[in-house]
Motif scaffolding. Structure first.
Motif, PDB file in Angstrom:
ATOM      1  N   SER A   1      -3.707   9.265  -3.735  1.00 48.32           N
ATOM      2  CA  SER A   1      -3.220   9.420  -2.674  1.00 48.32           C
ATOM      3  C   SER A   1      -1.991   8.567  -2.969  1.00 48.32           C
ATOM      4  O   SER A   1      -2.396   7.603  -3.943  1.00 48.32           O
ATOM      5  CB  SER A   1      -3.954   8.928  -2.133  1.00 48.32           C
ATOM      6  N   TYR A   2      -0.758   8.917  -1.679  1.00 45.42           N
ATOM      7  CA  TYR A   2       0.162   7.456  -2.437  1.00 45.42           C
ATOM      8  C   TYR A   2      -0.144   5.594  -1.359  1.00 45.42           C
ATOM      9  O   TYR A   2       0.322   5.239  -2.441  1.00 45.42           O
ATOM     10  CB  TYR A   2       1.256   7.871  -1.697  1.00 45.42           C
ATOM     11  N   ALA A   3      -0.221   6.265  -0.190  1.00 49.67           N
ATOM     12  CA  ALA A   3      -0.672   5.050   0.608  1.00 49.67           C
ATOM     13  C   ALA A   3      -2.218   4.364   0.575  1.00 49.67           C
ATOM     14  O   ALA A   3      -2.092   3.384   0.604  1.00 49.67           O
ATOM     15  CB  ALA A   3      -0.457   5.337   2.199  1.00 49.67           C
ATOM     16  N   TYR A   4      -3.117   5.523   0.517  1.00 50.71           N
ATOM     17  CA  TYR A   4      -4.370   4.893   0.549  1.00 50.71           C
ATOM     18  C   TYR A   4      -5.415   4.511  -0.356  1.00 50.71           C
ATOM     19  O   TYR A   4      -5.325   5.713  -1.670  1.00 50.71           O
ATOM     20  CB  TYR A   4      -5.313   5.670   1.707  1.00 50.71           C
ATOM     21  N   ASN A   5      -6.076   4.072  -0.892  1.00 43.76           N
ATOM     22  CA  ASN A   5      -6.808   3.265  -1.722  1.00 43.76           C
ATOM     23  C   ASN A   5      -8.176   3.622  -2.126  1.00 43.76           C
ATOM     24  O   ASN A   5      -8.820   3.896  -0.738  1.00 43.76           O
ATOM     25  CB  ASN A   5      -6.110   1.327  -1.867  1.00 43.76           C
ATOM     26  N   GLU A   6      -9.219   3.275  -2.762  1.00 42.28           N
ATOM     27  CA  GLU A   6     -10.331   3.761  -2.792  1.00 42.28           C
ATOM     28  C   GLU A   6     -10.891   3.404  -1.283  1.00 42.28           C
ATOM     29  O   GLU A   6     -12.431   3.755  -1.374  1.00 42.28           O
ATOM     30  CB  GLU A   6     -11.054   3.070  -4.008  1.00 42.28           C
ATOM     31  N   GLU A   7     -10.078   2.203  -0.749  1.00 38.94           N
ATOM     32  CA  GLU A   7     -11.206   1.778   0.284  1.00 38.94           C
ATOM     33  C   GLU A   7     -11.168   2.455   1.837  1.00 38.94           C
ATOM     34  O   GLU A   7     -12.022   2.641   2.401  1.00 38.94           O
ATOM     35  CB  GLU A   7     -10.933   0.097   0.287  1.00 38.94           C
ATOM     36  N   ASP A   8      -9.804   3.500   1.339  1.00 34.61           N
ATOM     37  CA  ASP A   8      -9.763   3.681   2.565  1.00 34.61           C
ATOM     38  C   ASP A   8      -9.377   5.207   2.514  1.00 34.61           C
ATOM     39  O   ASP A   8     -10.396   6.351   3.501  1.00 34.61           O
ATOM     40  CB  ASP A   8      -8.504   3.856   3.121  1.00 34.61           C
TER      41      ASP A   8
ATOM     42  N   PHE B   1      -5.065   1.809 -11.998  1.00 40.86           N
ATOM     43  CA  PHE B   1      -5.645   0.221 -10.742  1.00 40.86           C
ATOM     44  C   PHE B   1      -3.651  -0.300 -10.427  1.00 40.86           C
ATOM     45  O   PHE B   1      -3.054   0.045 -11.697  1.00 40.86           O
ATOM     46  CB  PHE B   1      -6.127  -0.441 -11.431  1.00 40.86           C
ATOM     47  N   TYR B   2      -2.955  -1.050  -9.333  1.00 38.98           N
ATOM     48  CA  TYR B   2      -1.858  -1.278  -9.619  1.00 38.98           C
ATOM     49  C   TYR B   2      -1.958  -2.790  -8.834  1.00 38.98           C
ATOM     50  O   TYR B   2      -2.926  -2.619  -8.538  1.00 38.98           O
ATOM     51  CB  TYR B   2      -1.214  -0.479  -8.103  1.00 38.98           C
ATOM     52  N   SER B   3      -1.434  -2.932  -9.790  1.00 36.90           N
ATOM     53  CA  SER B   3      -1.553  -4.859  -9.148  1.00 36.90           C
ATOM     54  C   SER B   3      -1.432  -5.507  -8.393  1.00 36.90           C
ATOM     55  O   SER B   3      -1.517  -6.019  -7.462  1.00 36.90           O
ATOM     56  CB  SER B   3      -0.525  -6.109 -10.549  1.00 36.90           C
ATOM     57  N   SER B   4      -0.443  -4.887  -7.333  1.00 38.35           N
ATOM     58  CA  SER B   4       0.449  -5.107  -5.599  1.00 38.35           C
ATOM     59  C   SER B   4      -0.432  -4.273  -4.896  1.00 38.35           C
ATOM     60  O   SER B   4      -0.799  -5.043  -3.572  1.00 38.35           O
ATOM     61  CB  SER B   4       1.189  -4.787  -5.505  1.00 38.35           C
ATOM     62  N   THR B   5      -1.658  -3.346  -4.950  1.00 32.80           N
ATOM     63  CA  THR B   5      -2.022  -2.558  -4.407  1.00 32.80           C
ATOM     64  C   THR B   5      -3.653  -1.954  -4.289  1.00 32.80           C
ATOM     65  O   THR B   5      -4.373  -2.301  -3.492  1.00 32.80           O
ATOM     66  CB  THR B   5      -1.623  -0.933  -4.069  1.00 32.80           C
ATOM     67  N   GLY B   6      -4.286  -2.419  -5.482  1.00 32.03           N
ATOM     68  CA  GLY B   6      -4.860  -2.163  -6.092  1.00 32.03           C
ATOM     69  C   GLY B   6      -5.916  -1.070  -6.276  1.00 32.03           C
ATOM     70  O   GLY B   6      -5.015  -0.404  -7.121  1.00 32.03           O
ATOM     71  N   TRP B   7      -6.968  -0.295  -6.649  1.00 28.37           N
ATOM     72  CA  TRP B   7      -7.710   0.531  -6.968  1.00 28.37           C
ATOM     73  C   TRP B   7      -7.578   1.887  -6.463  1.00 28.37           C
ATOM     74  O   TRP B   7      -8.146   2.367  -4.939  1.00 28.37           O
ATOM     75  CB  TRP B   7      -9.001   0.445  -7.513  1.00 28.37           C
ATOM     76  N   TYR B   8      -7.676   3.467  -7.147  1.00 31.72           N
ATOM     77  CA  TYR B   8      -6.848   4.509  -6.237  1.00 31.72           C
ATOM     78  C   TYR B   8      -7.635   5.287  -7.471  1.00 31.72           C
ATOM     79  O   TYR B   8      -7.662   5.221  -8.189  1.00 31.72           O
ATOM     80  CB  TYR B   8      -5.654   4.925  -6.491  1.00 31.72           C
ATOM     81  N   ASN B   9      -8.371   6.751  -6.092  1.00 29.87           N
ATOM     82  CA  ASN B   9      -8.755   7.723  -6.999  1.00 29.87           C
ATOM     83  C   ASN B   9      -8.048   8.741  -7.748  1.00 29.87           C
ATOM     84  O   ASN B   9      -7.016   9.114  -7.025  1.00 29.87           O
ATOM     85  CB  ASN B   9      -9.859   8.595  -5.854  1.00 29.87           C
ATOM     86  N   ARG B  10      -8.194   9.308  -8.796  1.00 31.80           N
ATOM     87  CA  ARG B  10      -6.817  10.107  -9.840  1.00 31.80           C
ATOM     88  C   ARG B  10      -7.716  11.288  -9.827  1.00 31.80           C
ATOM     89  O   ARG B  10      -8.767  11.071  -9.994  1.00 31.80           O
ATOM     90  CB  ARG B  10      -6.239   9.276 -10.581  1.00 31.80           C
TER      91      ARG B  10
END
Length: 468
Positions: A204-211, A247-256
């Motif tokens: 997901s491009y905009a939504y990290n694991e919290e969303d 993990f991206y330092s500016s936006t957090g963790w993302y599912n991949r």
């Protein structure tokens, strides 16, 4: 008098307006027969609409799905737990794999599954509704993109290949047909006996694991492939699905999510185009060991031809490969083969040089006759480009003289049979020719005939045992 005139004026006005008012009253008052006929017509129309359902105008999808009543710029359940989005993939084809660009092109069906209660609608039959691409821009959909992709597009023939299916409880299926060209980090250290591991990554491009929580809808069975997928240079050994985090330092963790596939290269094409020609050139260079050392043009031209052919094979392989900074398996084989071809040329240079040194030493020990033969040999070499051994020429001259004497003796002696002189001449001729050939074979040529093939065979056994 004045009162009488005013009375007459008002009387005229009343007489004029009274007929018009009565006419209007008649128009406004419906006739009882007309009103009853209108009611009957309305009842008939209602009955016809009930009998023929095609005449009933359905509600718009915006009203059924309550699209105008909600803000679909926000994800479902905003502010609460992350929305789970299931993914499954149907791989249609792997179109191409490029070693030069280090990428691959894949066409597949990407399906998304999630639940949005804002799209729930009442249904007595519990049937879903299917829509095309026109509804996508009006509701919320997951913003999936492909990591390390170079090019991608949604197929649009004859219309955009997008399907949206909404169930009464708000469950949504969003399917799209996509072609993606993505990077594949290849290792060519064992090329062309290599196996490549490539993967297509979804995130997901905009939504990290919290969303948003991405997951494979059916586990390992979420990745399906067509049975007829085939490639010209590769054999597809395995398709597998896996998941992880980024993990991206500016936006957090993302599912991949990962679509992994293993490619093993077919070796038969390279055996025919690269390995077999290289073997032939090496074996062709060994022919010079069996050519007379005095045949300078033959041995030199053969050596140069094989060297140039190996250079052509090397340049052809390098042109079809990326400019990597490490040694490939095919480079090892071709460079070793080129070394054998080059050494065969150097071997004849050593033979020619040592032969010249031996002749110089022999010239110093011989007398005037040897000098004469030396001059004749030098002139002959300048004329035809071949080295002429003085001793061999002398042996050939003496051989001819002896053969003539033997012929005369054979004619004079009548007691011998007619076939005995011919047999003697053949034996003496065979012995002289064999002696001349053995004397003209340098010791380096003799050893090279055995050493070069033995070492090359050992190299091939070692090479194929390591890389295969």
């Amino acid at each position: 008098m004045i009162l009488a005139s005013q009375l007459v004026f008002f009387t005229c006005i009343w007489i004029t307006l009274m007929p018009n008012a009565s006419a209007v009253a008649e128009i406004k008052t419906p006739h009882p027969r007309c009103s009853s006929s209108m009611e009957q017509t309305r009842k008939q129309e209602t009955r016809m609409r009930k009998e023929d359902s095609t005449k009933v105008w359905p509600l718009k999808y915006k009203q059924i799905l309550h699209i105008e009543d909600h803000d679909f710029a926000m994800r479902p359940g905003f502010g609460g737990s992350p929305v789970p989005v299931g993914i499954d993939v149907q791989v249609e084809s792997i179109d191409s794999i490029s070693e030069v660009d280090m990428d691959f092109t894949m066409t597949f069906y990407l399906r998304h599954y999630w639940k949005d209660e804002r799209l729930a609608f009442p249904s007595k039959t519990n049937k879903s509704m299917t829509f095309d691409h026109r509804l996508i821009k009006k509701i919320w959909v997951p913003d999936i993109f492909f990591v390390h992709s170079k090019r991608s597009f949604i197929h649009d023939t004859t219309v955009e290949n997008i399907m949206l299916r909404v169930h009464p409880d708000g469950s949504v299926l969003f399917s799209v047909r996509i072609t993606v060209s993505a990077m594949c980090f290849m290792d060519f250290s064992r090329f062309p006996l290599d196996t490549q591991n490539c993967s297509l990554e979804l995130e997901s491009y905009a939504y990290n694991e919290e969303d948003l929580m991405l997951y494979w809808k059916h586990g390992n069975k979420s990745l399906n492939t067509d049975e007829h997928i085939s490639l010209s240079q590769f054999f597809i050994e395995e398709f597998s699905a896996s998941s992880g985090f980024a993990f991206y330092s500016s936006t957090g963790w993302y599912n991949r999510l990962f679509i992994n596939f293993v490619l093993r290269r077919h070796i038969f094409f390279f055996v025919l185009q690269t390995y077999f020609p290289a073997m032939l050139m090496v074996m062709l260079s060994w022919v010079s060991f069996w050519i007379d050392r005095r045949a300078v043009p033959a041995r030199v031209s053969l050596g140069i031809t094989t060297v140039l052919t190996m250079s052509t094979i090397l340049s052809g392989v390098s042109a079809s490969m990326p400019q990597v900074s490490y040694i490939k398996a095919v480079d090892v084989y071709l460079w070793v083969s080129s070394l054998f071809v080059f050494l065969s040329v150097i071997e004849y240079a050593a033979v020619n040089y040592l032969t010249t040194v031996e002749e110089r030493k022999r010239f110093k020990k011989t007398g005037k006759i040897s000098r004469m033969y030396s001059i004749e040999a030098t002139q002959a070499m300048a004329f035809d480009g071949c080295y002429h051994d003085c001793k061999t020429d002398m042996d050939q001259t003496s051989f001819s003289l002896h053969s003539e004497e033997d012929a005369l003796q054979g004619r004079c002696i009548g007691s011998l049979s007619a076939d005995s002189p011919r047999i003697q001449r053949r034996k003496s001729l065979g012995g002289q020719v064999g002696r001349i050939i053995l004397e003209n074979n340098h010791v380096i040529d003799t050893y090279s005939r055995i050493l070069f093939p033995t070492v090359y065979i050992m190299f091939n056994l070692f090479y194929w045992s390591i890389y295969v």
